[in-house]
Design a protein around this motif. Sequence first.
Motif, PDB file in Angstrom:
ATOM      1  N   ILE A   1      -8.393 -11.512   3.070  1.00  0.00           N
ATOM      2  CA  ILE A   1      -7.099 -10.801   3.130  1.00  0.00           C
ATOM      3  C   ILE A   1      -7.109  -9.668   2.101  1.00  0.00           C
ATOM      4  CG2 ILE A   1      -4.625 -11.039   2.668  1.00  0.00           C
ATOM      5  CD1 ILE A   1      -4.832 -13.892   3.876  1.00  0.00           C
ATOM      6  N   VAL A   2      -7.589  -9.983   0.908  1.00  0.00           N
ATOM      7  CA  VAL A   2      -7.664  -8.950  -0.147  1.00  0.00           C
ATOM      8  C   VAL A   2      -8.616  -7.838   0.292  1.00  0.00           C
ATOM      9  CG1 VAL A   2      -8.315  -8.501  -2.546  1.00  0.00           C
ATOM     10  CG2 VAL A   2      -7.031 -10.579  -1.970  1.00  0.00           C
ATOM     11  N   LYS A   3      -9.761  -8.225   0.859  1.00  0.00           N
ATOM     12  CA  LYS A   3     -10.710  -7.201   1.342  1.00  0.00           C
ATOM     13  C   LYS A   3     -10.065  -6.315   2.407  1.00  0.00           C
ATOM     14  CE  LYS A   3     -14.853  -8.385   2.720  1.00  0.00           C
ATOM     15  NZ  LYS A   3     -15.883  -9.321   3.237  1.00  0.00           N
ATOM     16  N   SER A   4      -9.280  -6.932   3.281  1.00  0.00           N
ATOM     17  CA  SER A   4      -8.600  -6.168   4.344  1.00  0.00           C
ATOM     18  C   SER A   4      -7.660  -5.133   3.731  1.00  0.00           C
ATOM     19  CB  SER A   4      -7.772  -7.107   5.230  1.00  0.00           C
ATOM     20  OG  SER A   4      -8.561  -8.138   5.750  1.00  0.00           O
ATOM     21  N   ILE A   5      -6.910  -5.561   2.738  1.00  0.00           N
ATOM     22  CA  ILE A   5      -5.944  -4.643   2.113  1.00  0.00           C
ATOM     23  C   ILE A   5      -6.683  -3.525   1.394  1.00  0.00           C
ATOM     24  CG2 ILE A   5      -4.095  -4.476   0.390  1.00  0.00           C
ATOM     25  CD1 ILE A   5      -3.351  -7.404   1.206  1.00  0.00           C
ATOM     26  N   GLN A   6      -7.809  -3.862   0.785  1.00  0.00           N
ATOM     27  CA  GLN A   6      -8.587  -2.817   0.110  1.00  0.00           C
ATOM     28  C   GLN A   6      -9.116  -1.795   1.120  1.00  0.00           C
ATOM     29  OE1 GLN A   6     -11.128  -5.580  -2.025  1.00  0.00           O
ATOM     30  NE2 GLN A   6     -10.183  -5.002  -3.985  1.00  0.00           N
ATOM     31  N   GLN A   7      -9.492  -2.267   2.311  1.00  0.00           N
ATOM     32  CA  GLN A   7      -9.909  -1.302   3.348  1.00  0.00           C
ATOM     33  C   GLN A   7      -8.728  -0.416   3.750  1.00  0.00           C
ATOM     34  OE1 GLN A   7     -12.272  -2.513   6.841  1.00  0.00           O
ATOM     35  NE2 GLN A   7     -10.845  -1.341   8.120  1.00  0.00           N
ATOM     36  N   ALA A   8      -7.586  -1.043   3.946  1.00  0.00           N
ATOM     37  CA  ALA A   8      -6.411  -0.268   4.382  1.00  0.00           C
ATOM     38  C   ALA A   8      -5.956   0.718   3.317  1.00  0.00           C
ATOM     39  CB  ALA A   8      -5.277  -1.220   4.754  1.00  0.00           C
ATOM     40  N   GLN A   9      -6.265   0.452   2.060  1.00  0.00           N
ATOM     41  CA  GLN A   9      -5.944   1.429   1.006  1.00  0.00           C
ATOM     42  C   GLN A   9      -6.682   2.743   1.262  1.00  0.00           C
ATOM     43  OE1 GLN A   9      -7.000  -1.150  -2.394  1.00  0.00           O
ATOM     44  NE2 GLN A   9      -4.944  -0.795  -3.204  1.00  0.00           N
ATOM     45  N   GLN A  10      -7.834   2.647   1.920  1.00  0.00           N
ATOM     46  CA  GLN A  10      -8.605   3.867   2.222  1.00  0.00           C
ATOM     47  C   GLN A  10      -8.127   4.534   3.515  1.00  0.00           C
ATOM     48  OE1 GLN A  10     -10.703   4.488  -0.247  1.00  0.00           O
ATOM     49  NE2 GLN A  10     -10.208   2.449  -1.053  1.00  0.00           N
ATOM     50  N   THR A  11      -7.535   3.768   4.415  1.00  0.00           N
ATOM     51  CA  THR A  11      -7.282   4.312   5.760  1.00  0.00           C
ATOM     52  C   THR A  11      -5.811   4.586   6.055  1.00  0.00           C
ATOM     53  OG1 THR A  11      -7.235   2.030   6.604  1.00  0.00           O
ATOM     54  CG2 THR A  11      -9.320   3.213   6.779  1.00  0.00           C
ATOM     55  N   MET A  12      -4.924   4.048   5.249  1.00  0.00           N
ATOM     56  CA  MET A  12      -3.488   4.268   5.548  1.00  0.00           C
ATOM     57  C   MET A  12      -3.045   5.648   5.075  1.00  0.00           C
ATOM     58  SD  MET A  12      -1.417   0.726   4.869  1.00  0.00           S
ATOM     59  CE  MET A  12       0.156   1.500   4.546  1.00  0.00           C
TER      60      MET A  12
ATOM     61  N   VAL B   1       0.835  -1.210   0.000  1.00  0.00           N
ATOM     62  CA  VAL B   1       0.000   0.000   0.000  1.00  0.00           C
ATOM     63  C   VAL B   1       0.872   1.263   0.000  1.00  0.00           C
ATOM     64  CG1 VAL B   1      -1.807   1.273   1.234  1.00  0.00           C
ATOM     65  CG2 VAL B   1      -1.973  -1.208   0.985  1.00  0.00           C
ATOM     66  N   LYS B   2       2.049   1.181   0.627  1.00  0.00           N
ATOM     67  CA  LYS B   2       2.959   2.339   0.563  1.00  0.00           C
ATOM     68  C   LYS B   2       3.458   2.547  -0.864  1.00  0.00           C
ATOM     69  CE  LYS B   2       4.868   2.593   5.187  1.00  0.00           C
ATOM     70  NZ  LYS B   2       5.918   1.981   5.977  1.00  0.00           N
ATOM     71  N   LYS B   3       3.770   1.442  -1.545  1.00  0.00           N
ATOM     72  CA  LYS B   3       4.366   1.569  -2.879  1.00  0.00           C
ATOM     73  C   LYS B   3       3.326   1.768  -3.975  1.00  0.00           C
ATOM     74  CE  LYS B   3       8.659  -0.696  -1.912  1.00  0.00           C
ATOM     75  NZ  LYS B   3       9.176  -1.937  -1.393  1.00  0.00           N
ATOM     76  N   ASN B   4       2.152   1.189  -3.760  1.00  0.00           N
ATOM     77  CA  ASN B   4       1.125   1.254  -4.803  1.00  0.00           C
ATOM     78  C   ASN B   4      -0.237   1.404  -4.120  1.00  0.00           C
ATOM     79  OD1 ASN B   4      -0.460   1.003  -7.024  1.00  0.00           O
ATOM     80  ND2 ASN B   4       0.196  -1.074  -7.590  1.00  0.00           N
ATOM     81  N   PRO B   5      -0.528   2.645  -3.649  1.00  0.00           N
ATOM     82  CA  PRO B   5      -1.734   2.857  -2.843  1.00  0.00           C
ATOM     83  C   PRO B   5      -3.016   2.515  -3.583  1.00  0.00           C
ATOM     84  CG  PRO B   5      -0.377   4.863  -2.940  1.00  0.00           C
ATOM     85  CD  PRO B   5       0.256   3.870  -3.853  1.00  0.00           C
ATOM     86  N   LYS B   6      -2.975   2.560  -4.905  1.00  0.00           N
ATOM     87  CA  LYS B   6      -4.198   2.295  -5.670  1.00  0.00           C
ATOM     88  C   LYS B   6      -4.153   0.928  -6.348  1.00  0.00           C
ATOM     89  CE  LYS B   6      -5.126   7.187  -6.789  1.00  0.00           C
ATOM     90  NZ  LYS B   6      -5.616   7.514  -5.499  1.00  0.00           N
ATOM     91  N   ALA B   7      -3.399   0.014  -5.786  1.00  0.00           N
ATOM     92  CA  ALA B   7      -3.280  -1.316  -6.397  1.00  0.00           C
ATOM     93  C   ALA B   7      -4.661  -1.928  -6.626  1.00  0.00           C
ATOM     94  CB  ALA B   7      -2.458  -2.224  -5.495  1.00  0.00           C
ATOM     95  N   SER B   8      -4.834  -2.509  -7.803  1.00  0.00           N
ATOM     96  CA  SER B   8      -6.103  -3.174  -8.130  1.00  0.00           C
ATOM     97  C   SER B   8      -6.159  -4.519  -7.396  1.00  0.00           C
ATOM     98  CB  SER B   8      -6.181  -3.428  -9.630  1.00  0.00           C
ATOM     99  OG  SER B   8      -5.165  -4.355  -9.989  1.00  0.00           O
ATOM    100  N   GLU B   9      -7.344  -5.134  -7.415  1.00  0.00           N
ATOM    101  CA  GLU B   9      -7.453  -6.450  -6.790  1.00  0.00           C
ATOM    102  C   GLU B   9      -6.445  -7.416  -7.408  1.00  0.00           C
ATOM    103  OE1 GLU B   9     -11.337  -8.302  -6.566  1.00  0.00           O
ATOM    104  OE2 GLU B   9     -10.419 -10.238  -6.101  1.00  0.00           O
TER     105      GLU B   9
END
Length: 153
Positions: A142-153, A114-122
Amino acid sequence: MPTVSMTVNGKKVSGEVEGRILLVQFLRENLRLTGTHVGCDTSQCGACVVHVNGDSMKSCTLLAVQAEGAEVTTIEGLADGDTLHPMQEAFRDNHGLQCGFCTPGMVMSAVDLVKKNPKASEHEIREWLEGNICRCTGYHNIVKSIQQAQQTM
Ligand code: FES
Ligand code: FES
């Protein structure tokens, strides 16, 4: 025996280690930071991922002496006191874990993604996790979790 020094989770540490000792062994056995897991020690499972100088790395692929002078962050260093890191919150919120064995490595890899690619696709998230094996979850949460963190990190 050689002495190795590095900064782990913001603290300067050092220890005497045989040259063959892996970074993951140094973290777990010398420093007692057992949040970093060993699933294989042959660079396949990703349970041992930590950050070394800001990049996610499998700590079973590095000798402790190769991390001389490095800045290392383990899962124990991610939260801010009692406040979980947004990626940890996201894994909790989305049931991104079951047995939890893979989770420290998953979380550390995911933070780096998420640091390197904040808008990474699924698709990109799933590709990034190629080196992290989970025997329990089927990866969906796990993928859903990362997608949430893309919004909050
Ligand atoms: S323990 Fe390092 S990749 Fe499995
Ligand atoms: S949660 Fe069990 S291995 Fe991933």
